[in-house]
Design a protein around this motif. Structure first.
Motif, short mmCIF file in Angstrom:
data_model
loop_
_atom_site.label_atom_id
_atom_site.label_comp_id
_atom_site.label_asym_id
_atom_site.label_seq_id
_atom_site.Cartn_x
_atom_site.Cartn_y
_atom_site.Cartn_z
N THR A 33 28.87 49.92 54.45
CA THR A 33 28.97 51.33 54.80
C THR A 33 28.95 51.52 56.31
O THR A 33 29.69 52.33 56.86
N MET A 34 28.10 50.75 56.97
CA MET A 34 27.98 50.85 58.43
C MET A 34 29.10 50.10 59.13
O MET A 34 29.76 50.64 60.04
N THR A 35 29.36 48.86 58.73
CA THR A 35 30.34 48.04 59.45
C THR A 35 31.77 48.55 59.26
O THR A 35 32.56 48.53 60.19
N LEU A 36 32.09 49.01 58.05
CA LEU A 36 33.42 49.57 57.83
C LEU A 36 33.60 50.89 58.58
O LEU A 36 34.70 51.21 59.02
N THR A 37 32.51 51.64 58.73
CA THR A 37 32.57 52.89 59.50
C THR A 37 32.91 52.61 60.95
O THR A 37 33.56 53.43 61.62
N LEU A 38 32.49 51.45 61.46
CA LEU A 38 32.83 51.09 62.83
C LEU A 38 34.23 50.49 62.93
O LEU A 38 34.99 50.80 63.86
N ALA A 39 34.58 49.60 61.98
CA ALA A 39 35.83 48.84 62.10
C ALA A 39 37.05 49.66 61.70
O ALA A 39 38.10 49.58 62.37
N LEU A 40 36.97 50.42 60.62
CA LEU A 40 38.15 51.09 60.09
C LEU A 40 38.72 52.15 61.04
O LEU A 40 39.94 52.15 61.29
N ILE A 89 44.26 43.54 56.71
CA ILE A 89 42.92 43.08 56.32
C ILE A 89 41.99 42.92 57.52
O ILE A 89 40.84 42.52 57.36
N ARG A 90 42.46 43.24 58.70
CA ARG A 90 41.62 43.07 59.89
C ARG A 90 40.33 43.88 59.85
O ARG A 90 39.26 43.33 60.16
N PRO A 91 40.36 45.18 59.51
CA PRO A 91 39.08 45.90 59.46
C PRO A 91 38.13 45.33 58.41
O PRO A 91 36.91 45.31 58.62
N GLY A 92 38.68 44.85 57.29
CA GLY A 92 37.84 44.24 56.27
C GLY A 92 37.19 42.96 56.75
O GLY A 92 36.00 42.72 56.52
N THR A 93 37.95 42.12 57.45
CA THR A 93 37.38 40.88 57.96
C THR A 93 36.34 41.14 59.03
O THR A 93 35.31 40.45 59.10
N LEU A 94 36.58 42.14 59.89
CA LEU A 94 35.58 42.50 60.89
C LEU A 94 34.28 42.94 60.24
O LEU A 94 33.19 42.51 60.61
N ALA A 95 34.39 43.82 59.23
CA ALA A 95 33.20 44.36 58.58
C ALA A 95 32.46 43.30 57.77
O ALA A 95 31.24 43.17 57.85
N VAL A 96 33.21 42.52 56.99
CA VAL A 96 32.58 41.52 56.11
C VAL A 96 31.94 40.41 56.93
O VAL A 96 30.88 39.90 56.58
N ARG A 97 32.57 40.02 58.05
CA ARG A 97 32.00 38.97 58.89
C ARG A 97 30.61 39.35 59.39
O ARG A 97 29.66 38.58 59.31
N LEU A 98 30.49 40.57 59.91
CA LEU A 98 29.21 41.03 60.43
C LEU A 98 28.19 41.18 59.31
O LEU A 98 27.03 40.73 59.43
N THR A 99 28.60 41.79 58.20
CA THR A 99 27.68 42.01 57.08
C THR A 99 27.20 40.70 56.48
O THR A 99 26.00 40.52 56.23
#
Length: 224
Positions: free
Chosen positions: A100-107, A152-162
């Motif tokens: 919820t937090m990381t996708l809010t930043l990346a997307l 898939i870039r925003p997903g990879t950014l968010a999932v990597r951090l999470t």
């Protein structure tokens, strides 16, 4: 068992039917008044040095078209770093361990880069879909591959951090739960392992915030 294990990441604490866990995201604001002192402290000088180095690096990656973009990226780095670091303290909710937090930043960042690129630099964006030197036969496949990799870039950014934040916290939780049941002669080994893991997690907190900011910088530099 798994539900109990992952319950440490569950934002269930509430007061007056309002979840207060996410307020830990703004705990980094407590460090801002330190900069208001007339004589800077060593902490403030070290922080200013770090911000200056990041500004110069992001400016180099962005080129001459930064125009204040580095301020956004340095602020993004600071926000993630504060959340990652404060999440290592007991009873502090780690918001960056949730999509919820990381996708809010990346997307939103990725979407703004894509809109800016396709509206202002359409030909440049089309050129990126086919790398230089690609054989004619492979061009349709490269377009599909590049399109998917961009989406898939925003997903990879968010999932990597999470994933990195969850992995370390889970290891600390698993080792900590063995404390009451472990043999007293092996307790010192458990404490040593916990300290080493905590040091590793402190390094991961810095590295992951840096990786998130640098990848965001590289994605933004591609659309220019």
């Amino acid at each position: 068992m798994m539900s109990n294990l992952f319950s440490v990441f569950d934002p269930s604490t509430s007061t007056f039917n309002l979840p207060i866990n996410w307020t830990s995201t703004f705990l980094g604001l407590m460090f801002i008044p330190v900069s208001m002192w007339l004589i800077p402290s060593r902490h403030l000088m070290m922080w200013n040095l770090l911000m200056t180095k990041l500004h110069e690096e992001f400016k180099t990656l962005l080129g001459n078209k930064s125009k204040g973009m580095t301020l956004l990226l340095v602020s993004l780095f600071s926000l993630i770093l504060f959340n990652n670091s404060l999440g290592l303290f007991p009873y502090v909710f780690t918001s960056t361990s949730h999509l919820t937090m990381t996708l809010t930043l990346a997307l939103p960042l990725w979407m703004s880069f894509m809109l800016f690129g396709w509206i202002n630099n359409t030909n440049h964006m089309f050129e990126h879909l086919v790398p230089q030197g690609t054989p004619t036969v492979l061009m349709p496949f490269m377009v599909c591959i590049e399109t998917i990799s961009n989406m898939i870039r925003p997903g990879t950014l968010a999932v990597r951090l999470t994933a990195n934040m969850i992995a370390g916290h889970l290891l600390l939780t698993l080792l900590g739960n063995n404390g009451p049941t472990i043999n007293q002669s092996l307790l010192w080994m458990l404490i040593t392992a916990q300290i080493l893991l905590l040091m590793l997690e402190s390094a991961v907190a810095v590295i992951q915030s840096y990786v998130f900011a640098v990848l965001t910088t590289l994605y933004s530099s591609e659309v220019n």
